[in-house]
Design a protein around this motif. Structure first.
Motif: not given
Length: 144
Positions: A106-113, A132-135, A137-144
């Protein structure tokens, strides 16, 4: 704490006494977490004090994050009161570790959001970084 029901109760009263929805009680009955209740002459489910206690136990365990299978194990262990509580401790430790891992995710998700929100400073959806990021996943900056 709600007062303990002393006389047989209907499923609606059981739901109210344990703060669990009627459909959830039926589900728990169908998977064997609570014993099938007696029935009235009209076919209505009638639960006893033990069922009220069991439902409160399940509800509290669920509130603490225990999965249903762990609750099933705890119920089975509770049937032998003279048994060592080492197995109960182990189940609680497993649950605590699971909670710790969920918090980490959840902390990782919070950072990404928060990163996505910070990067999005446009007025139109067609240029929205969040979309764009939601479309992709490769554009995400953190693993989640």
């Amino acid at each position: 704490m709600r007062k303990l029901e002393k006389s047989p109760v209907t499923i609606g009263r059981l739901a109210k006494a344990s703060d669990v929805k009627v459909t959830t009680i039926r589900y728990y009955e169908s998977i064997g977490l609570i014993d099938p209740p007696d029935r009235s002459e009209g076919g209505q489910r009638i639960y006893d004090e033990k069922a009220v206690e069991r439902m409160r136990f399940i509800r509290h365990a669920r509130d603490l994050g225990f999965p249903l299978e762990a609750i099933r194990e705890l119920i089975a262990l509770s049937r032998n009161e003279d048994r060592s509580c080492a197995e109960v401790d182990e189940i609680a430790r497993r649950n605590a570790e699971d909670v710790k891992q969920r918090i980490k995710r959840l902390k990782s998700l919070e950072r990404e959001l928060n990163r996505m929100i910070k990067e999005c400073s446009v007025d139109r959806i067609s240029d929205c970084r969040i979309m764009e990021v939601l479309s992709n996943h490769d554009l995400c900056g953190t693993p989640h």
